[in-house]
Scaffold this motif. Sequence first.
Motif, short mmCIF file in Angstrom:
data_model
loop_
_atom_site.label_atom_id
_atom_site.label_comp_id
_atom_site.label_asym_id
_atom_site.label_seq_id
_atom_site.Cartn_x
_atom_site.Cartn_y
_atom_site.Cartn_z
N PRO A 64 -107.40 -34.94 -6.95
CA PRO A 64 -108.12 -34.57 -8.55
C PRO A 64 -107.12 -35.01 -9.62
N ALA A 65 -107.93 -35.34 -10.42
CA ALA A 65 -107.55 -35.64 -11.80
C ALA A 65 -106.81 -34.48 -12.58
N GLU A 66 -107.30 -33.22 -12.29
CA GLU A 66 -106.52 -32.20 -12.82
C GLU A 66 -106.68 -31.06 -11.80
N ILE A 67 -105.90 -30.08 -12.04
CA ILE A 67 -105.77 -28.79 -11.27
C ILE A 67 -106.30 -27.54 -12.16
N SER A 68 -107.19 -27.05 -11.69
CA SER A 68 -107.67 -25.74 -12.36
C SER A 68 -107.77 -24.62 -11.63
N TYR A 69 -108.02 -23.58 -11.87
CA TYR A 69 -107.90 -22.22 -11.23
C TYR A 69 -108.66 -21.06 -12.04
N ALA A 70 -109.38 -20.52 -11.15
CA ALA A 70 -110.30 -19.45 -11.71
C ALA A 70 -110.44 -18.35 -10.75
N PRO A 71 -110.33 -17.26 -11.14
CA PRO A 71 -110.74 -15.93 -10.13
C PRO A 71 -111.77 -16.12 -8.98
N MET A 72 -111.75 -15.83 -7.63
CA MET A 72 -112.91 -16.06 -7.02
C MET A 72 -113.74 -14.64 -6.98
N SER A 73 -114.85 -14.79 -6.34
CA SER A 73 -115.63 -13.50 -6.15
C SER A 73 -115.15 -13.03 -4.95
N VAL A 74 -115.57 -11.85 -4.80
CA VAL A 74 -115.29 -11.05 -3.52
C VAL A 74 -115.84 -11.70 -2.21
N ASN A 75 -116.94 -12.22 -2.43
CA ASN A 75 -117.58 -13.02 -1.39
C ASN A 75 -116.78 -13.98 -0.74
N ASP A 76 -116.38 -14.81 -1.81
CA ASP A 76 -115.96 -16.10 -1.70
C ASP A 76 -114.38 -15.81 -0.96
N ILE A 77 -113.76 -14.69 -1.33
CA ILE A 77 -112.45 -14.37 -1.02
C ILE A 77 -112.79 -13.94 0.75
N CYS A 78 -113.82 -13.05 1.09
CA CYS A 78 -114.00 -12.90 2.39
C CYS A 78 -114.31 -13.93 3.33
N CYS A 79 -115.10 -14.95 2.59
CA CYS A 79 -115.31 -16.19 3.39
C CYS A 79 -114.05 -17.06 3.92
N MET A 80 -113.01 -16.89 2.81
CA MET A 80 -111.93 -17.90 3.10
C MET A 80 -110.84 -17.17 3.57
N MET A 81 -110.79 -15.80 3.80
CA MET A 81 -109.71 -15.04 4.43
C MET A 81 -109.38 -15.55 5.87
N PRO A 82 -110.27 -15.73 6.85
CA PRO A 82 -109.93 -16.20 7.79
C PRO A 82 -109.23 -17.60 7.92
N PRO A 83 -109.60 -18.66 7.41
CA PRO A 83 -108.63 -19.74 7.54
C PRO A 83 -107.38 -19.63 6.56
N TRP A 84 -107.29 -18.65 5.54
CA TRP A 84 -105.99 -18.52 5.04
C TRP A 84 -105.25 -17.67 5.85
N PHE A 85 -105.46 -16.84 6.53
CA PHE A 85 -104.61 -16.04 7.48
C PHE A 85 -104.35 -16.67 8.83
N GLY A 86 -105.34 -17.69 9.34
CA GLY A 86 -105.34 -18.34 10.37
C GLY A 86 -103.94 -19.44 9.99
N SER A 87 -104.04 -20.00 8.94
CA SER A 87 -102.70 -20.55 8.72
C SER A 87 -101.38 -19.98 8.67
N VAL A 88 -101.54 -18.77 8.31
CA VAL A 88 -100.29 -17.96 8.19
C VAL A 88 -99.90 -17.68 9.62
N ALA A 89 -100.91 -17.45 10.50
CA ALA A 89 -100.55 -17.23 12.14
C ALA A 89 -100.02 -18.32 12.62
N SER A 90 -100.39 -19.53 12.33
CA SER A 90 -99.75 -20.73 12.99
C SER A 90 -98.35 -20.99 12.36
N LEU A 91 -98.10 -20.63 11.25
CA LEU A 91 -96.88 -20.86 10.71
C LEU A 91 -95.91 -19.72 11.32
N PHE A 92 -96.18 -18.53 11.59
CA PHE A 92 -95.44 -17.57 12.17
C PHE A 92 -95.34 -18.09 13.70
#
Length: 212
Positions: free
Chosen positions: A73-101
């Motif tokens: 991407p040409a720029e990096i941006s950040y904005a808070p996510m909604s609770v629904n989006d966080i709940c949808c993305m938590m499994p991939p996030w924690f799956g990556s953490v599980a793979s790391l551990f």
Amino acid sequence: FFKWYDYESWYPLGRPVGTTIYPGMQMTAVAIWEGMKRIPEFSMPTPPALLQILQPLLTFAEKKGVMYVPSIPAEISYAPMSVNDICCMMPPWFGSVASLFTGLLAYEISRSVNAGIMAVGIMSVIPAHLMRSVGGEFDNEAVAVAAICCTFWLWLRSVRTPRSWPWGLLAGASYAYAAAAWGGGPIFVLNMVGVHALLLVGLGRFNSGVHK
């Protein structure tokens, strides 16, 4: 949360949801949401140094025939996510953490970087883990698997030498988190730690650090 009462479940009695479920997953989602709200929104151009690192790697991947190479991407941006989006993305996030551990666990056992990397790769594609870490799979196992892998690694790290016992405090905290996230985790983890400690005694490797 603990006063949440669902009148449409367990009809006609209803269900006190907050006191009859394992709250770790829900509290984790809320903690991430609250944390993201405290970070101000920003947008910035992609640093040239990062482009110099990523562009050759992507070009090399394209030449090797790798499909679906992402664009930078040409720029990096950040904005808070909604609770629904966080709940949808938590499994991939924690799956990556599980793979790391899992990789750290393999390295702690074998002292081989190659074994650690292979463990990360296997954990990231094994079907039993994929079905618990796919986006939208907001279930207890998504968080608990990462906590269980973290507990096992911290336990092994705490018994590396007699002086490593302070790592056991973190292992206990990780175990408590796994217990709060999933009902099956505490029994399995506690039994495996107990069996491992018993094997250390049988193999003559018991020391003051294991006792602590």
